[in-house]
Design a protein around this motif. Structure first.
Motif, PDB file in Angstrom:
ATOM      1  N   SER B  43      -1.473  -4.160  -3.891  1.00 58.52           N
ATOM      2  CA  SER B  43      -1.114  -2.554  -3.732  1.00 58.52           C
ATOM      3  C   SER B  43      -2.374  -2.092  -3.245  1.00 58.52           C
ATOM      4  N   GLN B  85       5.227   0.613  -3.517  1.00 60.50           N
ATOM      5  CA  GLN B  85       6.019  -0.564  -4.015  1.00 60.50           C
ATOM      6  C   GLN B  85       7.268   0.250  -4.824  1.00 60.50           C
ATOM      7  N   ASP B 160       5.121  -2.497   0.675  1.00 62.36           N
ATOM      8  CA  ASP B 160       4.784  -3.057  -0.773  1.00 62.36           C
ATOM      9  C   ASP B 160       5.969  -3.681  -1.403  1.00 62.36           C
TER      10      ASP B 160
HETATM   11 MG   LIG Z   1       1.503  -4.085  -6.195  1.00 58.47          MG
END
Ligand SMILES: [Mg+2]
Ligand SMILES: Nc1ncnc2c1ncn2[C@@H]1O[C@H](COP(=O)(O)OP(=O)(O)OP(=O)(O)O)[C@@H](O)[C@H]1O
Lengths: 235, 247
Positions: B43, B85, B160
């Motif tokens: 990330s 994410q 993500d």
């Molecule tokens: Mg991540």
């Protein structure tokens, strides 16, 4: 005190609803001065609050603390400071703003700005960083991204505005010192109440006190409603 | 050619080195699988490439993009779109969230309108348009976030873990949208700590291990566990069924 309570209150309502020019001129001075001070400080204060919340830079800690402290300085002290700035021999004496509405606006701006900055900084600090990142990575421009945050934070930011406005609308010290309580020019509700009470003319003082009281009620109910609506988010 | 080039990249958090990389190219048309264990910095790398986080060291250049106005000419923001994410959705309707990033005059252009309705269709959000986005389920949120990115027609897109916590149907929807983006030539960087149907779309792999980012070509397609083959076959039959029922 001459006359009974009920007579006084009747007189006070009489003044308000017969649209007594003196009373309503005082009310209009109050609102125009305080609204002007609020509107001038609103945008810069919120932007400063945003900057303090979102940027790590040297001196941030000290600025934050100064602003926190300024919130708790008594308004007479701010009035004194504004007086010294605006007096004939002071740094801004040439403006001739002492005992004018402009002078009162300057004084109220100094009271209003720290409240707005501190409360908006707290609001912007509370938001999820992803709100900012999402807007920026989608290619949204800086002003529109800030606007998106303000939209997310509309409740706490409105609370900040209401808190700042009620503080300047009701303060006596600064208006008295910088404005000078001149009828029709710089006499606003708090200074008029102080004067009329000292003269023993309670009817006008009560009439103006009622206006402030009703306003405080309205603002606080609005606050309460907004607070009640705000809900913690689960994501 | 439109691309991001990172050189001598290094990321540290309080003296703990997360990763280093000499050279990274992320070009339009690339479909890259970003691998790495939990906490390896997937990330973080994506956020750096998106311009919302600054690396400890190194520089990232955007090449071949249309020059923006002077005040944001050197910014990475808006070049490679990053999908969190866990996506953030604004307080407002699903429709508001979808079109939020478009300037108002653009929303009325026929080709953009077409794109909006396309993305609503693909993400199957038509029945939820007026619902408040903060009340959506996890999978629906992810679909909305991808639809929102799809509308922006990014040259480069970073996803993500786009299909974590999703059921098979939602995964399939997302897979179709991503395949469509790939077909349109969008450069894709997809992070996932395991191989799945999604990563089979990729023909490059970036791996973060031992604080190094290594790049290699097409590893995923040769590495294909039996289970994913089986599930992709079942997906295919399902698609055929859908096709039959649609006719
Ligand atoms: Mg991540
Ligand atoms: N702002 C920060 N300050 C300090 N440490 C951070 C910060 N952001 C991330 N980290 C650390 O960096 C490491 C990598 O985080 P990152 O989110 O990039 O991992 P990831 O590879 O995406 O993991 P996952 O597979 O779980 O999503 C983590 O150990 C995290 O604690």
């Amino acid at each position: 005190m001459d006359g009974s309570w009920s007579a006084l209150i009747q007189q006070a309502f009489g003044l308000l609803f017969s649209f007594d020019p003196e009373v309503w001129s005082i009310i209009s001075v109050s609102f125009s001065v305080s609204l002007a001070a609020l509107l001038i400080t609103l945008l810069p204060s919120m932007l400063l609050g945003f900057t303090l919340a979102f940027n790590q830079f040297k001196g941030r800690w000290i600025i934050t603390n100064i602003i926190q402290t300024m919130q708790s300085i008594p308004t007479v002290v701010i009035g004194l400071f504004a007086y010294l700035l605006l007096t004939r021999n002071g740094p801004f004496g040439d403006l001739r703003w002492l005992f004018t509405q402009q002078g009162m606006i300057i004084g109220q701006m100094m009271i209003c700005a720290p409240v707005l900055v501190a409360l908006s900084q707290a609001a912007f600090t509370s938001i999820d960083r992803r709100a900012w990142e999402t807007a920026r990575t989608l290619g949204v421009s800086w002003p529109r991204a800030v606007w998106a945050l303000c939209r997310e934070l509309r409740v706490p930011l409105l609370l900040a505005v209401i808190a700042a406005f009620s503080r300047i609308l009701t303060e006596v010290g600064c208006s008295m010192m910088v404005g000078g309580n001149i009828m029709g020019v710089t006499r606003n509700m708090p200074t008029a109440i102080a004067l009329e009470t000292s003269k023993g003319d309670f009817a006008q003082a009560i009439a103006l006190g009622l206006v402030l009281l009703i306003l405080a009620l309205i603002l606080n109910f609005t606050l309460g409603m907004l607070r009640g609506k705000a809900q913690p988010r689960s994501h | 050619m439109i691309k991001l080039v990172a050189t001598d990249l290094k990321m540290q958090f309080e003296h703990r080195t997360l990763f280093e990389a000499k050279h990274l190219h992320f070009c339009q048309g690339d479909v890259v699988h970003l691998r790495g264990d939990n906490g390896s910095g997937k990330s973080t790398l994506m956020k750096i490439l998106a311009g919302i986080q600054t690396p400890t060291q190194g520089k990232i250049e955007a090449q071949g993009f249309q020059p923006g106005p002077w005040w944001r000419s050197d910014s990475l923001l808006g070049k490679a779109l990053y999908l969190h994410q866990h996506p953030y959705l604004y307080d407002g309707s699903v429709e508001y969230n979808m079109t939020y990033a478009l300037p108002a005059p653009l929303r009325e252009q026929p080709d953009i309108k077409q794109r909006i309705s396309e993305s609503i269709l693909h993400a199957e959000l038509g029945h939820l348009l007026q619902q408040n986005a903060t009340l959506l389920s996890g999978g629906e949120r992810q679909r909305l976030a991808i639809a929102r990115a799809y509308i922006m027609q990014p040259k480069l897109l970073m996803l993500d873990e786009p299909t974590s916590n999703m059921d098979k149907d939602s995964q399939q929807l997302v897979l179709n949208m991503i395949a469509k983006l790939k077909h349109q030539g969008t450069g894709l960087l997809i992070s996932s700590h395991q191989s799945c149907e999604l990563t089979q779309l990729c023909h490059q792999e970036w791996k973060i291990a031992q604080q190094q980012i290594t790049t290699s070509a097409n590893v995923t397609s040769s590495y294909q566990p039996l289970s994913t083959i089986a599930s992709s076959q079942s997906e295919q039959t399902k698609q055929e069924q859908q096709y039959v029922s649609a006719n």
